[in-house]
Design a protein around this motif. Sequence first.
Motif, PDB file in Angstrom:
ATOM      1  N   ASN A 461      44.201  40.219  42.198  1.00 48.25           N
ATOM      2  CA  ASN A 461      42.819  39.870  42.548  1.00 48.25           C
ATOM      3  C   ASN A 461      42.074  39.508  41.255  1.00 48.25           C
ATOM      4  N   THR A 463      38.575  38.433  39.483  1.00 40.20           N
ATOM      5  CA  THR A 463      37.160  38.546  39.823  1.00 40.20           C
ATOM      6  C   THR A 463      36.264  38.218  38.635  1.00 40.20           C
ATOM      7  N   PHE A 468      35.769  35.981  43.818  1.00 40.93           N
ATOM      8  CA  PHE A 468      37.127  36.434  43.496  1.00 40.93           C
ATOM      9  C   PHE A 468      38.136  35.508  44.135  1.00 40.93           C
ATOM     10  N   VAL A 470      42.462  35.792  45.327  1.00 41.26           N
ATOM     11  CA  VAL A 470      43.605  36.701  45.407  1.00 41.26           C
ATOM     12  C   VAL A 470      44.899  35.914  45.528  1.00 41.26           C
TER      13      VAL A 470
HETATM   14  C1  LIG Z   1      39.038  41.710  44.977  1.00 36.70           C
HETATM   15  O1  LIG Z   1      38.013  42.330  44.158  1.00 36.70           O
HETATM   16  C2  LIG Z   1      36.721  42.201  44.630  1.00 36.70           C
HETATM   17  C3  LIG Z   1      35.790  42.800  43.617  1.00 36.70           C
HETATM   18  O2  LIG Z   1      36.312  43.945  43.091  1.00 36.70           O
HETATM   19  C4  LIG Z   1      36.561  42.830  45.996  1.00 36.70           C
HETATM   20  O3  LIG Z   1      35.269  42.646  46.439  1.00 36.70           O
HETATM   21  C5  LIG Z   1      37.547  42.222  46.926  1.00 36.70           C
HETATM   22  O4  LIG Z   1      37.514  42.800  48.163  1.00 36.70           O
HETATM   23  C6  LIG Z   1      38.966  42.258  46.378  1.00 36.70           C
HETATM   24  N1  LIG Z   1      39.847  41.488  47.274  1.00 36.70           N
HETATM   25  C7  LIG Z   1      40.998  41.995  47.691  1.00 36.70           C
HETATM   26  C8  LIG Z   1      41.772  41.116  48.603  1.00 36.70           C
HETATM   27  O5  LIG Z   1      41.372  43.067  47.292  1.00 36.70           O
END
Ligand SMILES: *[C@@H]1O[C@H](CO)[C@@H](O)[C@H](O)[C@H]1NC(C)=O
Length: 542
Positions: A461, A463, A468, A470
């Motif tokens: 991920n 960000t 972000f 993924v």
């Molecule tokens: C990736 O990180 C962001 C911020 O930390 C978060 O909001 C998001 O849900 C994350 N996405 C996944 C697929 O984990």
Amino acid sequence: MQKFIFFFAVGAWAVTQGTAEEDYVEIWPPNPMVEFGGSLDLNCTSTCEHIGIESAYTKVPIGNGSNWKAFRLSNVNFWAAGTLCYAECKTGQKKSPKANIIIYKSPEIIELDPVPKMEVDKPYKLTCQVFGVAPIRNLTVTLMKGDEQLLIKTFENYTQTRADAVVVNHTIIAQEDDYNKTITCQTSLDLRPRGPLLKNTSQGISLWTFDFAKAPLLHAGLFLEAGTPMKMTCDAPEVSPAREATFGLWFAGKPLTSNTTVMEGLASAQAVIASSSVGEHELFCMVSLGPVTKNVTKMVNVFALPNLMLQIGSSEAVVNQTVNITCSAGGSASPGFKMQITDAGKTLATGKVDERFLQHAVIAQQEDNEREFICQVILIVDGHTKKRNISQNLTVFYRPQIDDSKCPHALTWKEGSTTSFTCSALGNPTPTVQCWKDGRPYNIGEPQLVQREHGGIYHCNATNQYGFDVRDVTVHVEFYQPNILAITMGILAIAVIFLSLGGLVFYNNRKKCRIYHLWKQQQPQARRDTELLPCLNHTTNN
Ligand SMILES: *[C@@H]1O[C@H](CO)[C@@H](O)[C@H](O)[C@H]1NC(C)=O
Ligand SMILES: *[C@@H]1O[C@H](CO)[C@@H](O)[C@H](O)[C@H]1NC(C)=O
Ligand SMILES: *[C@@H]1O[C@H](CO)[C@@H](O)[C@H](O)[C@H]1NC(C)=O
Ligand SMILES: *[C@@H]1O[C@H](CO)[C@@H](O)[C@H](O)[C@H]1NC(C)=O
Ligand SMILES: *[C@@H]1O[C@H](CO)[C@@H](O)[C@H](O)[C@H]1NC(C)=O
Ligand SMILES: *[C@@H]1O[C@H](CO)[C@@H](O)[C@H](O)[C@H]1NC(C)=O
Ligand SMILES: *[C@@H]1O[C@H](CO)[C@@H](O)[C@H](O)[C@H]1NC(C)=O
Ligand SMILES: *[C@@H]1O[C@H](CO)[C@@H](O)[C@H](O)[C@H]1NC(C)=O
Ligand SMILES: *[C@@H]1O[C@H](CO)[C@@H](O)[C@H](O)[C@H]1NC(C)=O
Ligand SMILES: *[C@@H]1O[C@H](CO)[C@@H](O)[C@H](O)[C@H]1NC(C)=O
Ligand SMILES: *[C@@H]1O[C@H](CO)[C@@H](O)[C@H](O)[C@H]1NC(C)=O
């Protein structure tokens, strides 16, 4: 009375008759020579009595004899003719011829007329004046340049004996190497053999000759940006003596301070010019060398480019934000300039002539991050393009984007090799990338020895504050150990096969021998003997 007259007449006749043969009066020497103001001894000889001398000079008797009387004439300081001896003879007074007294006199003054500073290859007159010299017919005047005789002048035909002045002229052509040579005027009054040889020399005058035929040259740019200094040089080529050249430099009517350098025949002055006032200004160089002064001028075009100010509406933008790029010009400027907004590649906006404000709007895109915007001002001065520019960079913020090249979907590793798992993403600011495997955070970028357990799916991920991105990365680990085992097993298998084969042969031989023993007892045969010799030996030993 009559008697007396008769007697006198007879006597006079008799004396006249007698002296015609016997009586004389002489002066000695007949051609005496005396220095002006000096004294002269004269000897009067005569057969008669009462010898005397007739002379305008102061005279005193200095000796006598029976038929002579000597006199000293002193203070002979004027020219007088008519010195003679006389005596009272029976027939009356008798006179000697007049003595030809020569009064000689060294020159009172020898004067060379001053000469001006000279230009090489031009004619100049030298004049030597000799005053108060006598007798001139014995005089020789020589003009000298250093040790070189320029002119020898004599006056043999001069008849006058009185002291007089003579003037000698000579024209010379000034030469470069005459510089600092001395001219003298020498006189020689040759009275030999009766008198002395008298020599005099005038005071010397120095010749100052200068060669400055070629025009000086000005080396300076035709254009000068207001407020910036520019070097300029004024050269005087082929001058002599170069070190004597003096320079005067002016720019826009104001004198400049300069440095002068001299290099064999070339004198040059260097200065730095600067101006804050726009327009054509005169650069003036004046060179003086001896009698010659020359000047050279050049027009320098002073131009001014305005000061530029480039503003990017908000130098930090996010994608799809409109950004105003504004360029403004300030300060003094030459008329006719134009402004432009460009980026590294192309012109984005062009202003009107002399317009001091130019704007261009862009919608910020991801690829505009770090884009350089340039504001340029262009001025054409006398057909020459003058430019000034200012630049600024735009920053565009955008959300992370995981890129295939930096974070591929699948990776294959070899077990036992050292590698590291990397995954990075585009984005501004640079995104933070975090990866998980089997629910645990994984340290990206650390080198590790690949083991079979490293295989699997990595969840990453990326960000930053704008969003972000993924990605799942599948890692496949290639095994090497099974193959090595297979080879070892293969070798082992072959070894086992060989061992088994060897065992079988041995067993068979033993079996045959035993058979032979049984068979031999029944029926002996030669062919079998040879065939089974080792076995026989073996058995006999037993
Ligand atoms: C990736 O990180 C962001 C911020 O930390 C978060 O909001 C998001 O849900 C994350 N996405 C996944 C697929 O984990
Ligand atoms: C003058 O002349 C006479 C005759 O020649 C000579 O005897 C006499 O010595 C002379 N006197 C002087 C002073 O020379
Ligand atoms: C001759 O000279 C002597 C002295 O030397 C002098 O006494 C005499 O008077 C002189 N005679 C004449 C005629 O000048
Ligand atoms: C020439 O030389 C004589 C002596 O030799 C001197 O008396 C005279 O003053 C000199 N004249 C000049 C003009 O120097
Ligand atoms: C002229 O020459 C003399 C010696 O020859 C020298 O001392 C002098 O400095 C020279 N003058 C100039 C101006 O060159
Ligand atoms: C003249 O020369 C001096 C020293 O060489 C230097 O410092 C100075 O800047 C020069 N001036 C000009 C006008 O060139
Ligand atoms: C410069 O030289 C020219 C001749 O070349 C002359 O006419 C002019 O007067 C000179 N100017 C000055 C200021 O000396
Ligand atoms: C920018 O605008 C375009 C079209 O208006 C849109 O498709 C895109 O999603 C926008 N991008 C962002 C990051 O807002
Ligand atoms: C850009 O400039 C235009 C006109 O000068 C103005 O209307 C607009 O509001 C400006 N936009 C920004 C983002 O400053
Ligand atoms: C901007 O100016 C600099 C010198 O000030 C120059 O080297 C550069 O080439 C200029 N850039 C453009 C785009 O004209
Ligand atoms: C702007 O970005 C360029 C590269 O695109 C860089 O060479 C330049 O130094 C940057 N200028 C400024 C003012 O940051």
